[in-house]
Write a protein that holds these residues in place. Structure first.
Motif, PDB file in Angstrom:
ATOM      1  N   ALA A 132    -127.179 -37.519  35.430  1.00  0.00           N
ATOM      2  CA  ALA A 132    -126.617 -37.273  34.093  1.00  0.00           C
ATOM      3  C   ALA A 132    -125.125 -37.591  34.061  1.00  0.00           C
ATOM      4  CB  ALA A 132    -126.870 -35.818  33.675  1.00  0.00           C
ATOM      5  N   ALA A 133    -124.397 -37.144  35.080  1.00  0.00           N
ATOM      6  CA  ALA A 133    -122.953 -37.395  35.128  1.00  0.00           C
ATOM      7  C   ALA A 133    -122.668 -38.890  35.226  1.00  0.00           C
ATOM      8  CB  ALA A 133    -122.329 -36.664  36.312  1.00  0.00           C
ATOM      9  N   THR A 134    -123.463 -39.591  36.015  1.00  0.00           N
ATOM     10  CA  THR A 134    -123.286 -41.044  36.134  1.00  0.00           C
ATOM     11  C   THR A 134    -123.488 -41.711  34.784  1.00  0.00           C
ATOM     12  OG1 THR A 134    -123.998 -40.999  38.442  1.00  0.00           O
ATOM     13  CG2 THR A 134    -124.089 -43.127  37.314  1.00  0.00           C
ATOM     14  N   GLY A 135    -124.524 -41.313  34.072  1.00  0.00           N
ATOM     15  CA  GLY A 135    -124.769 -41.879  32.742  1.00  0.00           C
ATOM     16  C   GLY A 135    -123.613 -41.621  31.797  1.00  0.00           C
ATOM     17  N   MET A 136    -123.066 -40.419  31.840  1.00  0.00           N
ATOM     18  CA  MET A 136    -121.940 -40.086  30.962  1.00  0.00           C
ATOM     19  C   MET A 136    -120.704 -40.911  31.305  1.00  0.00           C
ATOM     20  SD  MET A 136    -122.418 -35.919  30.454  1.00  0.00           S
ATOM     21  CE  MET A 136    -120.910 -35.651  31.273  1.00  0.00           C
ATOM     22  N   LEU A 137    -120.541 -41.246  32.575  1.00  0.00           N
ATOM     23  CA  LEU A 137    -119.373 -42.017  32.994  1.00  0.00           C
ATOM     24  C   LEU A 137    -119.528 -43.515  32.735  1.00  0.00           C
ATOM     25  CD1 LEU A 137    -118.626 -40.255  36.398  1.00  0.00           C
ATOM     26  CD2 LEU A 137    -117.231 -40.132  34.319  1.00  0.00           C
ATOM     27  N   VAL A 138    -120.700 -44.054  33.010  1.00  0.00           N
ATOM     28  CA  VAL A 138    -120.832 -45.512  32.953  1.00  0.00           C
ATOM     29  C   VAL A 138    -121.191 -46.062  31.578  1.00  0.00           C
ATOM     30  CG1 VAL A 138    -121.369 -45.672  35.403  1.00  0.00           C
ATOM     31  CG2 VAL A 138    -123.223 -45.599  33.751  1.00  0.00           C
ATOM     32  N   ARG A 139    -121.871 -45.294  30.744  1.00  0.00           N
ATOM     33  CA  ARG A 139    -122.248 -45.819  29.416  1.00  0.00           C
ATOM     34  C   ARG A 139    -121.038 -46.276  28.601  1.00  0.00           C
ATOM     35  NH1 ARG A 139    -126.321 -41.779  29.601  1.00  0.00           N
ATOM     36  NH2 ARG A 139    -128.323 -42.775  29.955  1.00  0.00           N
ATOM     37  N   PRO A 140    -119.987 -45.456  28.499  1.00  0.00           N
ATOM     38  CA  PRO A 140    -118.815 -45.925  27.726  1.00  0.00           C
ATOM     39  C   PRO A 140    -118.141 -47.143  28.349  1.00  0.00           C
ATOM     40  CG  PRO A 140    -118.669 -43.552  28.146  1.00  0.00           C
ATOM     41  CD  PRO A 140    -119.833 -44.070  28.936  1.00  0.00           C
ATOM     42  N   LEU A 141    -118.153 -47.228  29.675  1.00  0.00           N
ATOM     43  CA  LEU A 141    -117.563 -48.378  30.342  1.00  0.00           C
ATOM     44  C   LEU A 141    -118.376 -49.644  30.065  1.00  0.00           C
ATOM     45  CD1 LEU A 141    -116.647 -46.682  33.732  1.00  0.00           C
ATOM     46  CD2 LEU A 141    -115.096 -47.241  31.840  1.00  0.00           C
ATOM     47  N   ALA A 142    -119.688 -49.520  30.164  1.00  0.00           N
ATOM     48  CA  ALA A 142    -120.549 -50.661  29.883  1.00  0.00           C
ATOM     49  C   ALA A 142    -120.425 -51.103  28.434  1.00  0.00           C
ATOM     50  CB  ALA A 142    -122.001 -50.328  30.216  1.00  0.00           C
ATOM     51  N   ALA A 143    -120.286 -50.133  27.519  1.00  0.00           N
ATOM     52  CA  ALA A 143    -120.123 -50.454  26.094  1.00  0.00           C
ATOM     53  C   ALA A 143    -118.837 -51.228  25.824  1.00  0.00           C
ATOM     54  CB  ALA A 143    -120.160 -49.172  25.269  1.00  0.00           C
ATOM     55  N   ARG A 144    -117.867 -51.076  26.720  1.00  0.00           N
ATOM     56  CA  ARG A 144    -116.596 -51.800  26.578  1.00  0.00           C
ATOM     57  C   ARG A 144    -116.590 -53.129  27.322  1.00  0.00           C
ATOM     58  NH1 ARG A 144    -114.916 -46.427  26.179  1.00  0.00           N
ATOM     59  NH2 ARG A 144    -113.564 -46.075  24.393  1.00  0.00           N
ATOM     60  N   GLY A 145    -117.763 -53.524  27.842  1.00  0.00           N
ATOM     61  CA  GLY A 145    -117.878 -54.841  28.460  1.00  0.00           C
ATOM     62  C   GLY A 145    -117.706 -54.892  29.948  1.00  0.00           C
ATOM     63  N   LEU A 146    -117.578 -53.745  30.620  1.00  0.00           N
ATOM     64  CA  LEU A 146    -117.465 -53.770  32.067  1.00  0.00           C
ATOM     65  C   LEU A 146    -118.846 -53.946  32.680  1.00  0.00           C
ATOM     66  CD1 LEU A 146    -114.695 -52.331  31.365  1.00  0.00           C
ATOM     67  CD2 LEU A 146    -114.895 -51.394  33.654  1.00  0.00           C
ATOM     68  N   THR A 147    -118.909 -54.678  33.767  1.00  0.00           N
ATOM     69  CA  THR A 147    -120.125 -54.823  34.525  1.00  0.00           C
ATOM     70  C   THR A 147    -120.211 -53.653  35.494  1.00  0.00           C
ATOM     71  OG1 THR A 147    -120.031 -57.216  34.400  1.00  0.00           O
ATOM     72  CG2 THR A 147    -121.358 -56.291  36.169  1.00  0.00           C
ATOM     73  N   ILE A 148    -121.318 -52.964  35.467  1.00  0.00           N
ATOM     74  CA  ILE A 148    -121.502 -51.813  36.355  1.00  0.00           C
ATOM     75  C   ILE A 148    -122.396 -52.256  37.505  1.00  0.00           C
ATOM     76  CG2 ILE A 148    -122.226 -49.411  36.526  1.00  0.00           C
ATOM     77  CD1 ILE A 148    -120.082 -49.877  34.358  1.00  0.00           C
TER      78      ILE A 148
END
Length: 148
Positions: A132-148
């Motif tokens: 859950a914490a990973t999802g909360m951290l990476v979703r906004p980053l991915a939405a801004r165009g970062l490759t995870i």
């Protein structure tokens, strides 16, 4: 007689040996064999020549005997997942240069540009909180165009 399968199916079969085999060991095998397909079809002599112990050879042969290349490749296609081999131009350059880099990356959709990328490292057996914490951290980053 086995039906024709795409060359990435062999790479997927090799990647599925992780974590029982290191990427380094798999990479040496692919290099020695000349391709993922040749590595997948390697006999015990080539495996030993690539530095594999008898135990590693046994693990590989059991895995290969139980792995359905065509079925597994179809599952990847159905989920729009591709494999990005280590030598592919889109493979992240920094990841390529770490010790024991993955021999391929699983990519859903199109391979992303690698200029803006981050890695998330964690346990293979993540807790529900960790997922859950990973999802909360990476979703906004991915939405801004970062490759995870």
């Amino acid at each position: 007689m086995m039906e024709h399968v795409d060359s990435t199916a062999y790479l997927h079969g090799l990647c599925a040996l992780r974590p029982r085999m290191t990427a380094l060991r798999l990479g040496v095998l692919v290099t020695e064999a000349g391709s993922a397909e040749a590595a997948w079809n390697a006999g015990p002599e080539l495996l030993r020549h690539a530095g594999w112990s008898s135990d590693a050879v046994d693990v590989f042969l059991r895995h290969r005997g139980s792995w359905d290349l065509a079925s597994e490749a179809e599952q990847l296609r159905n989920q729009d997942i591709a494999l990005l081999p280590l030598e592919h131009a889109a493979y992240p350059i920094l990841l390529r240069h770490v010790y024991d880099p993955p021999i391929a990356l699983y990519v859903r959709g199109q391979p992303p540009p690698t200029e803006k990328a981050i890695a998330v490292v964690g346990s293979r057996a993540a807790t529900p909180y960790g997922r859950a914490a990973t999802g909360m951290l990476v979703r906004p980053l991915a939405a801004r165009g970062l490759t995870i």
